[in-house]
Scaffold this motif. Structure first.
Motif, PDB file in Angstrom:
ATOM      1  N   SER A 209       1.481  -3.414   1.655  1.00  0.00           N
ATOM      2  CA  SER A 209       2.307  -4.247   2.535  1.00  0.00           C
ATOM      3  C   SER A 209       2.107  -5.729   2.219  1.00  0.00           C
ATOM      4  O   SER A 209       1.023  -6.162   1.829  1.00  0.00           O
ATOM      5  CB  SER A 209       1.958  -3.969   3.999  1.00  0.00           C
ATOM      6  N   GLU A 210       3.159  -6.499   2.384  1.00  0.00           N
ATOM      7  CA  GLU A 210       3.128  -7.913   2.023  1.00  0.00           C
ATOM      8  C   GLU A 210       2.065  -8.668   2.810  1.00  0.00           C
ATOM      9  O   GLU A 210       1.953  -8.526   4.027  1.00  0.00           O
ATOM     10  CB  GLU A 210       4.508  -8.537   2.266  1.00  0.00           C
ATOM     11  N   ALA A 211       1.282  -9.488   2.096  1.00  0.00           N
ATOM     12  CA  ALA A 211       0.198 -10.284   2.672  1.00  0.00           C
ATOM     13  C   ALA A 211      -0.834  -9.398   3.355  1.00  0.00           C
ATOM     14  O   ALA A 211      -1.657  -9.889   4.115  1.00  0.00           O
ATOM     15  CB  ALA A 211       0.731 -11.337   3.649  1.00  0.00           C
ATOM     16  N   ASN A 216       3.826  -4.233   7.760  1.00  0.00           N
ATOM     17  CA  ASN A 216       4.714  -5.201   7.137  1.00  0.00           C
ATOM     18  C   ASN A 216       5.552  -4.546   6.035  1.00  0.00           C
ATOM     19  O   ASN A 216       5.353  -3.382   5.669  1.00  0.00           O
ATOM     20  CB  ASN A 216       3.897  -6.366   6.562  1.00  0.00           C
ATOM     21  N   THR A 217       6.482  -5.311   5.488  1.00  0.00           N
ATOM     22  CA  THR A 217       7.388  -4.832   4.447  1.00  0.00           C
ATOM     23  C   THR A 217       6.640  -4.568   3.141  1.00  0.00           C
ATOM     24  O   THR A 217       5.666  -5.226   2.826  1.00  0.00           O
ATOM     25  CB  THR A 217       8.479  -5.890   4.196  1.00  0.00           C
ATOM     26  N   VAL A 218       7.123  -3.586   2.391  1.00  0.00           N
ATOM     27  CA  VAL A 218       6.643  -3.337   1.036  1.00  0.00           C
ATOM     28  C   VAL A 218       7.809  -3.553   0.079  1.00  0.00           C
ATOM     29  O   VAL A 218       8.878  -2.995   0.271  1.00  0.00           O
ATOM     30  CB  VAL A 218       6.108  -1.903   0.875  1.00  0.00           C
ATOM     31  N   ASP A 219       7.590  -4.378  -0.925  1.00  0.00           N
ATOM     32  CA  ASP A 219       8.625  -4.646  -1.924  1.00  0.00           C
ATOM     33  C   ASP A 219       7.956  -4.597  -3.286  1.00  0.00           C
ATOM     34  O   ASP A 219       7.129  -5.459  -3.602  1.00  0.00           O
ATOM     35  CB  ASP A 219       9.269  -6.012  -1.675  1.00  0.00           C
TER      36      ASP A 219
END
Length: 260
Positions: A209-211, A216-219
């Motif tokens: 996950s971001e940060a 949170n989002t995963v990209d």
């Protein structure tokens, strides 16, 4: 026509006699259940504090159990409380379907073992399997039948708060540790009274996950996913796979929602 009749007879014979007694019992039970009762079996609650410090169950939870609208109770401990709650399900609901009692038995129940990250640092899956077997024996003595463990996510950033729950940053090691936990909890016979149903958690790419912010989002690219996070093989037997995070996060993979 004769060939068709023979084929139909064969199919009927397999359907009628090829099922185990357990399958027949479940099929019969499912036919008796209402839609509300079927949905109720998917309902898991973690009750408020009074379920552990006061009455065995709150009045709301007891009503759900009586109506067949509850399938599992999480985070309840104490043999007497669990027994009293189970008695409501078995004796006072319409179909008498017993509840599943689950708990986060992560690194020990009565006996405390090192956290999963520390256990994985031993590089000794056989010892981890023994620790999980001891945890299962102790938890099931208190009628806990299901644990939310092990965590199989790959943690590559120490900022992620769940790093301690997993086996580190290497997919190969994490896969072996995951198997060791599951085999220790479940043993060779999950119907035995000293084995514990495992639940492998959380979901693919959760640790990216971001940060490293939880939920949170995963990209990421497919290249990174396959090289850094994908297990080569996992043999988990009948363990439950916890995919509760699928719809909450992991919605951004190459700008497309993840489907698998």
């Amino acid at each position: 026509m004769k060939q068709i009749s023979t084929l139909l007879f064969s199919i009927i014979f397999v359907v009628a006699f090829g099922q185990s007694k357990k399958d027949v019992f479940i099929d019969h039970l499912m036919k008796k259940m209402t839609i509300e009762e079927k949905i109720g079996q998917l309902n898991l609650i973690s009750p408020p504090g009074n379920i552990q410090t006061g009455a065995a169950v709150s009045s709301d939870a007891e009503n759900y159990i009586r109506q067949g609208k509850l399938g599992a109770v999480l985070n309840m401990t104490g043999l007497n409380r669990i027994k009293e709650t189970q008695e409501i399900a078995v004796s006072k609901s319409r179909l008498g379907i017993p509840l599943i009692f689950g708990l986060d038995v992560i690194h020990g129940y009565k006996t405390g073992f090192p956290i999963p990250l520390a256990l994985s640092a031993s590089w000794k899956p056989e010892l981890i399997q023994q620790a999980a077997a001891i945890s299962a024996k102790e938890a099931t003595a208190d009628v806990i039948t299901w644990t939310y463990s092990p965590m199989a996510d790959i943690g590559r950033d120490p900022r992620w708060g769940r790093v301690a729950e997993g086996a580190g940053e290497d997919p190969f090691l994490a896969s072996r540790i995951t198997e060791a936990f599951v085999n220790g909890y479940q043993g060779n016979d999950l119907s035995a009274n000293n084995t514990l149903l495992a639940c492998v958690k959380y979901f693919a790419l959760y640790g990216a996950s971001e940060a490293e912010r939880d939920y949170n989002t995963v990209d990421m690219s497919l290249h990174r996913m396959y090289n850094d996070f994908r297990y080569s093989r996992l043999d988990l037997g009948s363990a439950i796979l916890n995919s509760n995070m699928e719809l909450l996060i992991f919605q951004n993979l190459n700008s497309k929602a993840m489907k698998h």
